[in-house]
Design a protein around this motif. Structure first.
Motif, mmCIF file in Angstrom:
data_model
loop_
_atom_site.group_PDB
_atom_site.id
_atom_site.type_symbol
_atom_site.label_atom_id
_atom_site.label_comp_id
_atom_site.label_asym_id
_atom_site.label_seq_id
_atom_site.Cartn_x
_atom_site.Cartn_y
_atom_site.Cartn_z
ATOM 1 N N VAL A 1 0.867 -1.170 0.000
ATOM 2 C CA VAL A 1 0.000 0.000 0.000
ATOM 3 C C VAL A 1 0.907 1.224 0.000
ATOM 4 O O VAL A 1 1.933 1.251 0.686
ATOM 5 N N THR A 2 0.517 2.214 -0.795
ATOM 6 C CA THR A 2 1.313 3.429 -0.941
ATOM 7 C C THR A 2 0.439 4.645 -0.705
ATOM 8 O O THR A 2 -0.681 4.724 -1.209
ATOM 9 N N GLY A 3 0.963 5.596 0.061
ATOM 10 C CA GLY A 3 0.385 6.923 0.177
ATOM 11 C C GLY A 3 1.193 7.823 -0.741
ATOM 12 O O GLY A 3 2.423 7.724 -0.775
ATOM 13 N N ALA A 4 0.541 8.669 -1.519
ATOM 14 C CA ALA A 4 1.256 9.490 -2.496
ATOM 15 C C ALA A 4 0.751 10.925 -2.485
ATOM 16 O O ALA A 4 -0.411 11.188 -2.185
ATOM 17 N N LEU A 5 1.655 11.826 -2.819
ATOM 18 C CA LEU A 5 1.367 13.246 -3.019
ATOM 19 C C LEU A 5 1.916 13.609 -4.381
ATOM 20 O O LEU A 5 3.055 13.256 -4.707
ATOM 21 N N ILE A 6 1.109 14.309 -5.192
ATOM 22 C CA ILE A 6 1.598 14.848 -6.460
ATOM 23 C C ILE A 6 1.241 16.325 -6.531
ATOM 24 O O ILE A 6 0.200 16.750 -6.041
ATOM 25 N N THR A 7 2.148 17.110 -7.116
ATOM 26 C CA THR A 7 1.909 18.532 -7.289
ATOM 27 C C THR A 7 2.758 19.052 -8.442
ATOM 28 O O THR A 7 3.733 18.408 -8.842
ATOM 29 N N ILE A 8 2.379 20.196 -8.967
ATOM 30 C CA ILE A 8 3.106 20.845 -10.057
ATOM 31 C C ILE A 8 3.381 22.285 -9.648
ATOM 32 O O ILE A 8 2.496 22.987 -9.173
ATOM 33 N N LYS A 9 4.652 22.696 -9.846
ATOM 34 C CA LYS A 9 5.024 24.071 -9.500
ATOM 35 C C LYS A 9 6.210 24.495 -10.367
ATOM 36 O O LYS A 9 7.164 23.735 -10.515
ATOM 37 N N ASP A 10 6.131 25.705 -10.897
ATOM 38 C CA ASP A 10 7.237 26.302 -11.653
ATOM 39 C C ASP A 10 7.782 25.384 -12.743
ATOM 40 O O ASP A 10 8.993 25.256 -12.917
ATOM 41 N N GLY A 11 6.888 24.717 -13.477
ATOM 42 C CA GLY A 11 7.317 23.875 -14.586
ATOM 43 C C GLY A 11 7.891 22.523 -14.180
ATOM 44 O O GLY A 11 8.457 21.815 -15.016
ATOM 45 N N LYS A 12 7.747 22.163 -12.910
ATOM 46 C CA LYS A 12 8.253 20.872 -12.413
ATOM 47 C C LYS A 12 7.101 20.059 -11.851
ATOM 48 O O LYS A 12 6.141 20.595 -11.291
ATOM 49 N N TYR A 13 7.225 18.750 -11.977
ATOM 50 C CA TYR A 13 6.261 17.797 -11.432
ATOM 51 C C TYR A 13 6.934 17.156 -10.218
ATOM 52 O O TYR A 13 8.030 16.604 -10.327
ATOM 53 N N PHE A 14 6.309 17.270 -9.063
ATOM 54 C CA PHE A 14 6.863 16.755 -7.807
ATOM 55 C C PHE A 14 5.972 15.645 -7.277
ATOM 56 O O PHE A 14 4.741 15.732 -7.365
ATOM 57 N N SER A 15 6.593 14.617 -6.708
ATOM 58 C CA SER A 15 5.814 13.558 -6.067
ATOM 59 C C SER A 15 6.567 13.008 -4.869
ATOM 60 O O SER A 15 7.792 13.061 -4.800
#
Length: 178
Positions: free
Chosen positions: A138-152
């Protein structure tokens, strides 16, 4: 001549002060706190966890120092692809490709979040089967986009293990931008 040098030194100080102030608002990296100076974010995790070998795209991989190295937390940064969005299904497709032979990806929960600096993101949990064909994770995940970058960020453990899915989500939600 001395007055010109004094003026140049004063100007240099005025120019450097904002740069130094900008850099100094980042916390110091220490056990249990990863700080990325380039993209100005941090991720907190338990202090006793140990760094592990990074995989492609990762900037952080730390795990509980037990026999299975689980739970494990990761942070990744990549360029934002044209048309990229905070689509959980797109993330899961990339996760499948990153773990060849894995299977059975199923989203269990998903929520919109707003990070500390106002950046929108998604947090979600999903279950899946490791490439050995029987280990359920099982995985908990966060994804977001800021300043032209994809973060997870992901936090993963065994289904039914000591760490509950809600705790995995809380781990990834410790992500902070500066």
């Amino acid at each position: 001549m001395k007055s010109k040098i004094s003026v140049l030194v004063a100007l240099a100080c005025l120019i450097m002060l904002p740069i130094l102030a900008w850099a100094s608002d980042l916390p110091e990296q220490k056990p249990g706190l990863y700080v990325n100076k380039e993209y100005r974010f941090s991720v907190a995790y338990p202090e006793n966890w140990q760094s592990n070998t990074l995989r492609p795209g990762e900037v952080l991989r730390a795990a509980n120092p037990n026999m299975y190295s689980l739970p494990v937390i990761t942070a990744s940064v990549s360029d934002q692809k044209k048309g990229a969005s905070l689509d959980v299904n797109v993330f899961l497709e990339a996760a499948k490709q990153a773990e060849p032979g894995s299977d059975g990806y199923k989203v269990v929960s998903r929520n919109d979040v707003t990070l500390n600096d106002g950046t929108p993101g998604k947090v979600f949990t999903y279950q899946w089967t490791w490439s050995d064909g029987f280990t359920e994770l099982v995985t908990g995940a966060l994804i977001t986009i800021k300043d032209g970058k994809y973060f997870s960020s992901t936090a993963t453990t065994l289904v039914g293990g000591e760490t509950k899915p809600e705790q995995l989500v809380e781990m990834v939600k410790r992500w902070k931008f500066y």
